[in-house]
Enzyme design. Structure first.
Site, PDB file in Angstrom:
ATOM      1  N   CYS A   1      -4.420  -6.324  -3.087  1.00  0.00           N
ATOM      2  CA  CYS A   1      -3.305  -7.181  -2.673  1.00  0.00           C
ATOM      3  C   CYS A   1      -3.158  -8.503  -3.425  1.00  0.00           C
ATOM      4  CB  CYS A   1      -3.424  -7.477  -1.185  1.00  0.00           C
ATOM      5  SG  CYS A   1      -3.354  -6.023  -0.135  1.00  0.00           S
TER       6      CYS A   1
ATOM      7  N   ASP B   1       0.808  -1.231   0.000  1.00  0.00           N
ATOM      8  CA  ASP B   1       0.000   0.000   0.000  1.00  0.00           C
ATOM      9  C   ASP B   1       0.836   1.274   0.000  1.00  0.00           C
ATOM     10  OD1 ASP B   1      -2.158  -1.685   0.099  1.00  0.00           O
ATOM     11  OD2 ASP B   1      -2.926  -1.000   2.031  1.00  0.00           O
TER      12      ASP B   1
ATOM     13  N   ASP C   1       2.744  -2.933  -3.950  1.00  0.00           N
ATOM     14  CA  ASP C   1       1.768  -3.844  -4.559  1.00  0.00           C
ATOM     15  C   ASP C   1       0.559  -3.128  -5.156  1.00  0.00           C
ATOM     16  OD1 ASP C   1       0.566  -3.133  -2.123  1.00  0.00           O
ATOM     17  OD2 ASP C   1      -0.279  -5.120  -1.789  1.00  0.00           O
ATOM     18  N   ASN C   2       0.320  -1.883  -4.759  1.00  0.00           N
ATOM     19  CA  ASN C   2      -0.777  -1.090  -5.325  1.00  0.00           C
ATOM     20  C   ASN C   2      -0.673   0.313  -4.755  1.00  0.00           C
ATOM     21  OD1 ASN C   2      -2.526  -3.364  -3.355  1.00  0.00           O
ATOM     22  ND2 ASN C   2      -2.324  -1.245  -2.654  1.00  0.00           N
TER      23      ASN C   2
ATOM     24  N   LYS D   1       4.751 -10.975   3.689  1.00  0.00           N
ATOM     25  CA  LYS D   1       3.334 -11.291   3.497  1.00  0.00           C
ATOM     26  C   LYS D   1       3.137 -12.124   2.237  1.00  0.00           C
ATOM     27  CE  LYS D   1      -0.771  -8.744   2.041  1.00  0.00           C
ATOM     28  NZ  LYS D   1      -1.413  -7.415   1.960  1.00  0.00           N
TER      29      LYS D   1
ATOM     30  N   SER E   1      -2.909 -10.311   5.064  1.00  0.00           N
ATOM     31  CA  SER E   1      -2.640  -8.947   5.506  1.00  0.00           C
ATOM     32  C   SER E   1      -2.626  -8.823   7.026  1.00  0.00           C
ATOM     33  CB  SER E   1      -3.687  -7.987   4.931  1.00  0.00           C
ATOM     34  OG  SER E   1      -3.524  -7.832   3.537  1.00  0.00           O
TER      35      SER E   1
ATOM     36  N   ARG F   1      -0.245  -9.672  -6.348  1.00  0.00           N
ATOM     37  CA  ARG F   1       0.815 -10.639  -6.063  1.00  0.00           C
ATOM     38  C   ARG F   1       0.736 -11.854  -6.990  1.00  0.00           C
ATOM     39  NH1 ARG F   1       2.549  -8.963  -0.762  1.00  0.00           N
ATOM     40  NH2 ARG F   1       1.343  -7.062  -0.400  1.00  0.00           N
TER      41      ARG F   1
ATOM     42  N   HIS G   1       0.872  -1.274   5.160  1.00  0.00           N
ATOM     43  CA  HIS G   1      -0.560  -1.542   5.280  1.00  0.00           C
ATOM     44  C   HIS G   1      -1.040  -1.204   6.692  1.00  0.00           C
ATOM     45  CE1 HIS G   1      -4.332  -3.845   5.256  1.00  0.00           C
ATOM     46  NE2 HIS G   1      -4.169  -4.102   3.963  1.00  0.00           N
TER      47      HIS G   1
END
Length: 445
Positions: A57, A19, A260-261, A110, A145, A61, A210
């Site tokens: 998420c 994030d 990841d985003n 993660k 998460s 991935r 996150h």
């Protein structure tokens, strides 16, 4: 495609933050100081138009590890604890490809590609969703998460290898030390690889930044703010860089750092429209830095790249063959890493999260529709059914309008129509394989 770096077989450290927004690093203009991460950009290539695999998420991935959009993999939405779905055995990950080429492989952080469920009833265990079932020799991390958990107590387990090492990290001195534990495990893995003189792939997907934020006292305190958690991951990245230097591996190691985003509630998009869950630029465009002294130039690169490029690129560098028995959506960007030109005209496709329709309804099948696509400077938001506030397709000139404010379709109808046709063809192809893709993700009893 390949280039000067093909078959060069570097060690690889791939760091993925959770994030982190496009505007959250000092190197990308943030007021938050990130000096250690900035070192990677200052001594390597800064990719200004890099895209996550998805704006959320799990799908992001899945795309990162397989080179395929998450809809092809059958994982278009976030997985939750105790779900009986995960990354299919059918998929071949970048770890499997690199291991076949002699690399040691490890993941430290993660996972979020299926809950192994080793904490509860043994009959409920799903070992097929462990990282070890997908090419990783070593694992230290959490299965989903840091705001998720299983059972009524919402326990968040820490795994080491194929076993639960800590049943619940939501305890005193728990989550705030996770980033350091990931780094400790990654360092031990790198040291062992160096001692064995074997190339390695260290995948370090931090659960930070996150929410919720858990920060050790030396960085800001347990109840830290967003800048504190960003500084904590910067500190942990610095520890990895220092270890590579101490082991004299800097010149033989490719280090890549990304997110990841886009950012969730906290964090900055750097002025881009949208946030996490959106296929607007703010949800999918992410920072990406690459360093490999003497091989990756100190430069800025504006070629559009995507997480789906990771598998074919790292396979190319390792001299390994990517899977040839299924469609891959990515390409090798090894030439871009070397500072060489890339051909124009490639198309990237983007999906969203669960969108609301014109009357506020939410339909699960909408995550299977292409929400946007990009070719060179042009981005089309498509189709209108998942963009009720637009009511129509919208063509954006990203060179002139990175904030996605102005529809230029009327001035460029042929470009709009061409991209819309590409979207229809791609959409039909992926949706035609939906049932089989979803079935492969289910737990095998």
């Amino acid at each position: 495609m390949s280039g000067a770096l093909s078959g060069s077989r570097p060690n690889i450290v791939l760091i993925v933050l959770d994030d982190l927004g496009y505007g959250d690093l000092g190197w990308y203009g943030s007021p938050i100081a990130t000096p250690r991460i900035d070192e990677i950009g200052r001594r390597g290539t800064t990719f200004r138009q890099a895209y996550a695999g998805a704006p959320i998420c799990t799908p992001s991935r899945a795309a990162l590890l397989t080179g395929r959009y998450a809809q092809r993999v059958g994982l278009p939405v976030v997985l939750w604890p105790e779900e009986e779905r995960g990354l299919p055995e059918f998929e071949r990950t970048v770890a499997e490809v690199l291991r076949s080429a002699g690399y040691r492989t490890g993941v430290f952080g993660k996972w979020h590609l299926g809950d192994p469920r080793l904490s509860g009833n043994p009959w409920d265990a799903q070992p097929e969703f462990l990282p070890s079932a997908h090419g990783f020799d070593h694992y230290c991390g959490i299965p989903y998460s840091n705001d998720q958990g299983w059972g009524d107590e919402r326990r968040l387990p820490l795994y080491r290898g194929d076993a639960v090492a800590v049943d619940d990290v939501n305890t005193e001195r728990g989550q705030e030390v996770l980033a350091g534990q990931y780094t400790d495990a990654a360092i031990a893995f790198i040291r062992r690889s160096a001692a064995e003189r074997r190339p390695f792939f260290a995948y370090v997907p931090h659960s930070a930044v996150h929410q919720p934020f858990h920060v050790p006292e030396e960085t800001g305190g347990v109840d830290g703010r967003y800048p504190d958690i960003v500084r904590e991951v910067d500190r942990q990245v610095g520890r990895l860089l220092d270890e590579l230097r101490a082991l004299e591996l800097v010149d033989s190691t490719l280090v890549i750092l990304t997110s990841d985003n886009g950012p969730w509630y906290a964090g900055s998009t750097g002025g881009l429209r949208g946030r996490k869950t959106d296929p607007f630029e703010g949800g999918i465009r992410v920072p990406l830095l690459a360093r490999w002294p003497g091989r990756v130039p100190v430069a800025e690169n504006r070629y559009p790249i995507s997480f789906v490029d990771v598998l074919p690129t790292l396979a190319d560098l390792a001299g390994a063959a990517p899977p040839a028995d299924r469609p891959l959506d990515g390409i090798s960007i090894a030439p871009a890493l070397a500072g060489e030109p890339m051909p124009p005209g490639r198309t990237l496709y983007f999906y969203g999260d669960l969108e609301e329709g014109p009357n506020g309804e939410v339909r699960q099948d909408w995550v299977w529709n292409v929400a946007a696509l990009r070719q060179d400077r042009w981005k089309l938001l498509w189709p209108a059914t998942v963009w009720p506030e637009l009511g129509r397709e919208m063509l954006i000139d990203l060179d002139r309008d990175p904030g996605e404010t102005t529809d230029v379709a009327a001035a460029h109808p042929l470009i709009r129509d061409s991209l819309a046709e590409r979207a229809r063809i791609f959409n039909d192809d992926v949706r035609g394989n939906r049932a089989a893709a979803v079935e492969r993700t289910r737990r095998k009893r």
